[in-house]
Design a protein around this motif. Structure first.
Motif, PDB file in Angstrom:
ATOM      1  N   GLU A 192     -36.193   3.069  -2.213  1.00 45.10           N
ATOM      2  CA  GLU A 192     -37.628   3.197  -2.766  1.00 45.10           C
ATOM      3  C   GLU A 192     -37.762   3.330  -4.184  1.00 45.10           C
ATOM      4  OE1 GLU A 192     -39.846   2.092  -0.987  1.00 45.10           O
ATOM      5  OE2 GLU A 192     -39.091   2.136   0.927  1.00 45.10           O
ATOM      6  N   PRO A 193     -38.648   2.973  -4.968  1.00 45.53           N
ATOM      7  CA  PRO A 193     -38.721   3.370  -6.451  1.00 45.53           C
ATOM      8  C   PRO A 193     -38.822   4.751  -6.484  1.00 45.53           C
ATOM      9  CG  PRO A 193     -40.428   1.772  -5.795  1.00 45.53           C
ATOM     10  CD  PRO A 193     -39.716   2.071  -4.600  1.00 45.53           C
ATOM     11  N   ASN A 194     -38.104   5.398  -7.516  1.00 46.55           N
ATOM     12  CA  ASN A 194     -38.273   6.823  -7.668  1.00 46.55           C
ATOM     13  C   ASN A 194     -39.174   7.125  -8.913  1.00 46.55           C
ATOM     14  OD1 ASN A 194     -37.787   9.502  -8.433  1.00 46.55           O
ATOM     15  ND2 ASN A 194     -35.669   9.196  -8.555  1.00 46.55           N
ATOM     16  N   ALA A 213     -25.984  -0.923  -1.955  1.00 47.75           N
ATOM     17  CA  ALA A 213     -25.850  -0.685  -0.551  1.00 47.75           C
ATOM     18  C   ALA A 213     -27.318  -0.505  -0.024  1.00 47.75           C
ATOM     19  CB  ALA A 213     -25.081   0.376  -0.096  1.00 47.75           C
ATOM     20  N   GLN A 214     -28.152   0.353  -0.673  1.00 50.13           N
ATOM     21  CA  GLN A 214     -29.346   0.432  -0.096  1.00 50.13           C
ATOM     22  C   GLN A 214     -30.260  -0.469  -0.246  1.00 50.13           C
ATOM     23  OE1 GLN A 214     -29.664   4.432  -2.459  1.00 50.13           O
ATOM     24  NE2 GLN A 214     -29.964   5.342  -0.487  1.00 50.13           N
ATOM     25  N   VAL A 258     -33.508  -4.989   2.964  1.00 50.10           N
ATOM     26  CA  VAL A 258     -33.600  -6.344   3.126  1.00 50.10           C
ATOM     27  C   VAL A 258     -33.090  -6.903   4.411  1.00 50.10           C
ATOM     28  CG1 VAL A 258     -34.341  -7.176   1.076  1.00 50.10           C
ATOM     29  CG2 VAL A 258     -32.063  -7.340   1.608  1.00 50.10           C
ATOM     30  N   LEU A 259     -32.449  -5.713   5.011  1.00 51.35           N
ATOM     31  CA  LEU A 259     -31.736  -6.165   6.526  1.00 51.35           C
ATOM     32  C   LEU A 259     -30.312  -6.912   6.242  1.00 51.35           C
ATOM     33  CD1 LEU A 259     -34.739  -6.892   8.679  1.00 51.35           C
ATOM     34  CD2 LEU A 259     -33.913  -4.745   7.899  1.00 51.35           C
ATOM     35  N   GLU A 305     -23.691  -7.466   3.519  1.00 51.99           N
ATOM     36  CA  GLU A 305     -23.803  -7.440   2.218  1.00 51.99           C
ATOM     37  C   GLU A 305     -23.855  -6.052   1.728  1.00 51.99           C
ATOM     38  OE1 GLU A 305     -22.831  -9.292  -0.339  1.00 51.99           O
ATOM     39  OE2 GLU A 305     -23.100 -11.436   0.437  1.00 51.99           O
ATOM     40  N   ALA A 306     -24.255  -5.108   2.482  1.00 48.78           N
ATOM     41  CA  ALA A 306     -24.432  -3.521   2.296  1.00 48.78           C
ATOM     42  C   ALA A 306     -23.323  -3.068   2.427  1.00 48.78           C
ATOM     43  CB  ALA A 306     -25.715  -3.145   2.979  1.00 48.78           C
ATOM     44  N   LEU A 307     -22.812  -3.227   3.494  1.00 50.92           N
ATOM     45  CA  LEU A 307     -21.526  -2.436   3.980  1.00 50.92           C
ATOM     46  C   LEU A 307     -20.361  -2.289   2.915  1.00 50.92           C
ATOM     47  CD1 LEU A 307     -20.032  -1.152   6.306  1.00 50.92           C
ATOM     48  CD2 LEU A 307     -19.170  -3.100   7.196  1.00 50.92           C
ATOM     49  N   PRO A 308     -19.875  -3.176   2.243  1.00 47.21           N
ATOM     50  CA  PRO A 308     -18.680  -3.051   1.326  1.00 47.21           C
ATOM     51  C   PRO A 308     -19.079  -2.115   0.185  1.00 47.21           C
ATOM     52  CG  PRO A 308     -19.640  -5.401   1.317  1.00 47.21           C
ATOM     53  CD  PRO A 308     -20.032  -4.875   2.222  1.00 47.21           C
TER      54      PRO A 308
END
Length: 573
Positions: free
Chosen positions: A24-26, A234-235, A240-241, A245-248
């Motif tokens: 989420e945008p901070n 990663a986040q 986007v599910l 791709e997120a894992l590495p």
């Protein structure tokens, strides 16, 4: 009437709204466009004197810079600018206004107060026929200010202009790479933040990847300063599910954080929490539980009770996914004792407990937990929060599981109303609309379904990209709604879109792609376009055969019977 989406389609649609975004945008992160330009590892650090680049980007300090050397606070800067108005030239005054604007932005001042200084600086630097770093920094500042005013379209215009200026400077060798790259990196992060707020998450990921690549080129892939950048990517993929791709990136962030902060740090705990989410998305629940438990123990040792409670809830949800329902209930009972009676955390605990109790066939107890959660949230409804939105969506899905579809729809519509006042969550509109549309379709309200599903396709294409599998499922549901309304041509158009997307994202022989093709055949049959229907049905049969099915298997037997039906229809025509 045609067959609707498969159970797999239902599962994926639920996942859309079940996963609140993890990037989420901070809104507290102020722009920080100025960096050290020496060769140490602080190259991309933003915590420096904001006049530093002014002194390194030009061979001779300007009077404005020299007069600012002793200035420490925003108040000093404001007084200095006022004193300079009479005795300094336009360029010096522009530099001073930019300086003040950046300082105020970094200090978290009201963006309305910053805007006039940024505009005044832009008036000065925009007149120069040769674009400069100062112009790029001014445009970036205006992008940050516009973002903080929730003017995301304006923010994007300013930030893209700044990017174009930096690219031009780099091509013309007008400034050194040591000066351009840090500014460009921060600009790319701001672009990603703004696009995320607008729901354009796939585009945001491109910006974040480019930023990481620039930093890796300058610092090396294993540099300790790149942990946060890998985690942010990663986040972003998690949101986007795209868990593969997120894992590495998450694993890389975890390794870097261990080396930089130690195995028992808050950074490592946070990385393990996200890793647990990713493994959950990959349906590797044992690994997910291992990471979540590790994060929980770390948070407890660090005295971060609130974060630990959330980790406990995540642990219970993973136990539910593993079928260990009573363990989950016991965990949640312990967590409930540590939460405030009217807190969002208490509501979320009861929602998860309802899920576990439902699986234990304790339907009345499950419904009671949902009612308690709703009462807590309704009392806090005057101040909507991300946690409340998450809880309402989860309650809605629980009611759906219980077969109470009308209640599920009402809660999702209430959630849509809540996110209107939460700009950082408005990207969820497409996912929630998709779910409402599917539910209306399930209870025979096709006209209402079309309204929500059409909105969902447009929103989700922006959020996830045109070829995301989830968009394909929504188009498939939209086609089903048009078939229920006896509009086969519109249904065919929707099924064609779904088929194209699924072939790209899932593959031609995926069972859901085959199901969509069959739906398209039904639409062609209703249109009496038998030649198209027969050709596509023959493809359906061949695709089913790749699954190793024999003529006695139900799917293939049904497909062959339907082909014969189509051929008879063609002859009769």
């Amino acid at each position: 009437m045609m067959r609707r989406v498969s159970s797999k389609s239902l599962s994926i649609s639920r996942h859309f709204i079940a996963s609140t975004a993890s990037i989420e945008p901070n809104t507290n992160r102020s722009i920080a466009p100025l960096f050290k330009t020496n060769n140490n590892h602080a190259l991309f650090s933003s915590k420096i004197n904001i006049l530093h680049l002014f002194s390194t980007a030009t061979s001779n300090s300007t009077p404005a810079e020299k007069s600012s050397e002793s200035i420490k606070t925003a108040e000093d800067m404001l007084r200095s600018v006022k004193n300079m108005e009479a005795g300094f030239g336009e360029t010096e005054l522009g530099l001073a206004c930019l300086n003040v604007g950046i300082k105020l932005d970094q200090d978290g001042e009201n963006p309305e107060k910053i805007f006039p200084y940024a505009c005044r600086a832009l008036d000065v630097f925009d007149k120069d026929s040769n674009p400069s770093l100062y112009l790029a920094m001014t445009l970036q500042l205006l992008g940050s200010v516009s973002y903080n005013l929730n003017k995301f379209d304006d923010s994007l215009v300013y930030l893209h202009r700044a990017e174009n200026v930096l690219v031009k400077l780099e091509k013309e060798n007008s400034s050194s790479l040591d000066e351009i790259r840090p500014i460009l990196c921060n600009l790319l992060v701001d672009l990603a933040k703004t696009k995320t707020a607008m729901g354009r998450r796939e585009e945001a990921i491109i910006n974040l990847r480019k930023c990481l690549e620039i930093k890796e080129t300058a610092l090396g892939k294993d540099n300790k300063e790149l942990g946060d950048d890998n985690m942010e990517l990663a986040q972003a993929y998690n949101a986007v599910l795209n868990f593969d791709e997120a894992l590495p990136f998450c694993l890389k962030a975890l390794d870097i954080h261990k080396a930089q902060f130690g195995h028992d740090s808050i950074e490592v705990a946070d990385a393990r929490r996200v890793l647990g989410e990713i493994y959950t998305g990959l349906e590797q629940h044992e690994k997910a539980l291992e990471e979540i438990v590790s994060a929980k123990l770390l948070l407890k040792s660090l005295g971060l009770d609130s974060d630990m409670l959330r980790a406990e809830i995540a642990s219970a949800n993973t136990l539910i996914a593993l079928g260990r329902f009573q363990e989950a209930v016991d965990t949640l009972k312990s967590v409930a004792k540590c939460t405030d009676k009217e807190s969002d955390d208490r509501a979320i605990v009861y929602v998860s407990m309802a899920k576990a109790l439902f699986h234990l066939d304790k339907l009345d107890d499950s419904k009671k937990c949902l009612e308690i959660a709703r009462l807590i949230l309704d009392e806090k409804n005057a101040i909507p929060s991300e946690e409340a939105v998450e809880a309402y969506m989860e309650i809605s899905m629980q009611y759906e599981t219980m077969g109470e579809l009308d209640s599920s729809v009402l809660l999702l519509k209430k959630t849509l109303e809540l996110i209107v006042n939460l700009p950082e969550l408005q990207h969820l509109e497409g996912s929630i609309s998709a779910r409402i549309g599917w539910l209306h379709l399930s209870i025979g309200q096709a006209e209402k379904a079309v309204v929500y599903l059409e909105n969902a396709t447009e929103r989700l294409k922006i959020n996830f990209g045109s070829n995301h599998f989830g968009v394909g499922y929504v188009y498939n549901n939209l086609g089903s709604a048009y078939m229920d309304l006896d509009k086969p041509q519109l249904a065919a158009d929707s099924f064609i879109q779904a088929k194209k997307i699924m072939e790209v994202s899932l593959g031609r022989v995926h069972e859901d792609t085959i199901g969509t093709c069959r739906n398209l055949v039904k639409a062609y049959e209703a249109m009496k376009s038998y030649s198209l229907a027969i050709e596509l049905q023959e493809q359906v049969i061949e695709d089913w055969k790749t699954h190793g099915l024999s003529t006695e298997d139900d799917e293939l037997k049904e497909a062959n019977l339907f082909l014969e039906q189509l051929k008879k229809g063609a002859l009769n025509q």
